[in-house]
Motif scaffolding. Structure first.
Motif, PDB file in Angstrom:
ATOM      1  N   ASP A   1       6.720   8.642  -2.896  1.00  0.00           N
ATOM      2  CA  ASP A   1       6.837   9.508  -4.068  1.00  0.00           C
ATOM      3  C   ASP A   1       8.257   9.456  -4.640  1.00  0.00           C
ATOM      4  O   ASP A   1       9.116  10.266  -4.299  1.00  0.00           O
ATOM      5  CB  ASP A   1       6.480  10.944  -3.677  1.00  0.00           C
ATOM      6  CG  ASP A   1       6.515  11.882  -4.887  1.00  0.00           C
ATOM      7  OD1 ASP A   1       6.410  11.368  -6.023  1.00  0.00           O
ATOM      8  OD2 ASP A   1       6.660  13.097  -4.687  1.00  0.00           O
TER       9      ASP A   1
ATOM     10  N   ASN B   1       0.813  -1.225   0.000  1.00  0.00           N
ATOM     11  CA  ASN B   1       0.000   0.000   0.000  1.00  0.00           C
ATOM     12  C   ASN B   1       0.845   1.273   0.000  1.00  0.00           C
ATOM     13  O   ASN B   1       0.377   2.345   0.384  1.00  0.00           O
ATOM     14  CB  ASN B   1      -0.935   0.004   1.216  1.00  0.00           C
ATOM     15  CG  ASN B   1      -1.950  -1.117   1.168  1.00  0.00           C
ATOM     16  OD1 ASN B   1      -2.496  -1.406   0.108  1.00  0.00           O
ATOM     17  ND2 ASN B   1      -2.187  -1.760   2.308  1.00  0.00           N
ATOM     18  N   SER B   2       2.072   1.160  -0.443  1.00  0.00           N
ATOM     19  CA  SER B   2       2.979   2.304  -0.414  1.00  0.00           C
ATOM     20  C   SER B   2       2.500   3.441  -1.307  1.00  0.00           C
ATOM     21  O   SER B   2       2.017   3.233  -2.416  1.00  0.00           O
ATOM     22  CB  SER B   2       4.374   1.871  -0.875  1.00  0.00           C
ATOM     23  OG  SER B   2       5.228   2.981  -1.032  1.00  0.00           O
ATOM     24  N   THR B   3       2.655   4.650  -0.792  1.00  0.00           N
ATOM     25  CA  THR B   3       2.353   5.850  -1.580  1.00  0.00           C
ATOM     26  C   THR B   3       3.625   6.688  -1.729  1.00  0.00           C
ATOM     27  O   THR B   3       3.563   7.893  -1.942  1.00  0.00           O
ATOM     28  CB  THR B   3       1.261   6.691  -0.898  1.00  0.00           C
ATOM     29  OG1 THR B   3       1.696   7.046   0.428  1.00  0.00           O
ATOM     30  CG2 THR B   3      -0.048   5.918  -0.816  1.00  0.00           C
TER      31      THR B   3
END
Length: 261
Positions: A137, A133-135
């Motif tokens: 950047d 579920n990594s966001t």
């Protein structure tokens, strides 16, 4: 159901966060038998020392072998380096599986065996992974990844652990090492590096592609070109004089069932 490991060198937190004494104890002792019959023939078991990246496959093959032969197979899973040092120190073993050619050569030399005896079991790729579920950047496929990545990067210890050695080679050839070196969390083996990413202790990790297929907690965001590092080959050898080890290695390399794992 997976068979339990007799011995396992895996940690749930980065090695750098563990007390120094604890790390020393694990690396030096690891619960391995350092006494007993030289060739393990009087005992009804086969001692398999396997690189962490092959643990799951080796458990499956061991279960097949036990069902067919009736001889118990006990698995010691750790990094190739730790296992090699245990063998050189006198640990009882029948089969050694390494993820790194130099450590295989080290074991063969310490055992007084020919450098040509090792058999290739499998090949692999390097994968950059993040929590499912990594966001985060950053651009894993772009040339600016090294500068845009601000988190912690898990992989094996580049000084001795095969996955870390391969990762460092790839990062150096990409020109990324200088920017990422101080962000790396060195793990004792690939399984530990994977867990650091799964649990969120690290924002990303470099592990074997085969390892990613066993986890639903991470996802692959980049595959490294194979030309960036030494070939990743898992090799195995049976201890000279160990008939049980020879038979297991033969099953491992020639059995159609084992080939399917």
């Amino acid at each position: 159901m997976r068979r339990p490991l007799l011995y396992s060198v895996r940690f749930g937190v980065p090695a750098m966060l563990l007390p120094v004494a604890l790390v020393f104890a694990f690396h030096k002792n690891v619960g391995i038998r350092l006494t007993g019959p030289a060739n393990n023939q009087t005992q009804k078991r086969i001692m398999v020392f396997t690189a962490a990246g092959m643990t799951s496959a080796m458990q499956d093959v061991a279960a097949m072998y036990e069902a067919a032969d009736g001889c118990a197979v006990e698995i010691n899973s750790a990094s190739s380096a730790v296992l090699a040092r245990q063998i050189a120190a006198g640990a009882v073993w029948d089969v050694y599986v390494s993820a790194n050619r130099p450590w295989m050569q080290y074991v063969l030399k310490s055992a007084g065996q020919s450098q040509d005896e090792a058999a290739v079991l499998a090949t692999d790729r390097l994968a950059l992974v993040v929590p499912i579920n990594s966001t985060a950047d950053f651009d894993p496929d772009g040339k600016h990844f090294a500068k845009s990545f601000k988190g912690r990067l898990a992989t094996g210890d580049p000084l001795s652990v095969p996955i870390g050695i391969y990762a460092k080679q790839a990062l150096e050839n990409l020109g990324w090492w200088d920017d990422l070196a101080d962000k790396i969390v060195p793990a004792v083996n690939v399984a530990a590096a994977q867990r650091y990413v799964e649990t969120g202790l690290c924002d990303a990790g470099i592990i074997y592609l085969s390892s990613t297929k066993l986890s639903s907690k991470i996802r692959v965001v980049h595959l490294f070109e194979e030309s960036l590092h030494d070939p990743i080959r898992f090799q195995a050898v049976a201890k000279e004089g160990s008939e049980k080890g020879r038979q297991f290695l033969e099953f491992l390399t020639q059995s159609p069932k084992a080939a399917e794992v």
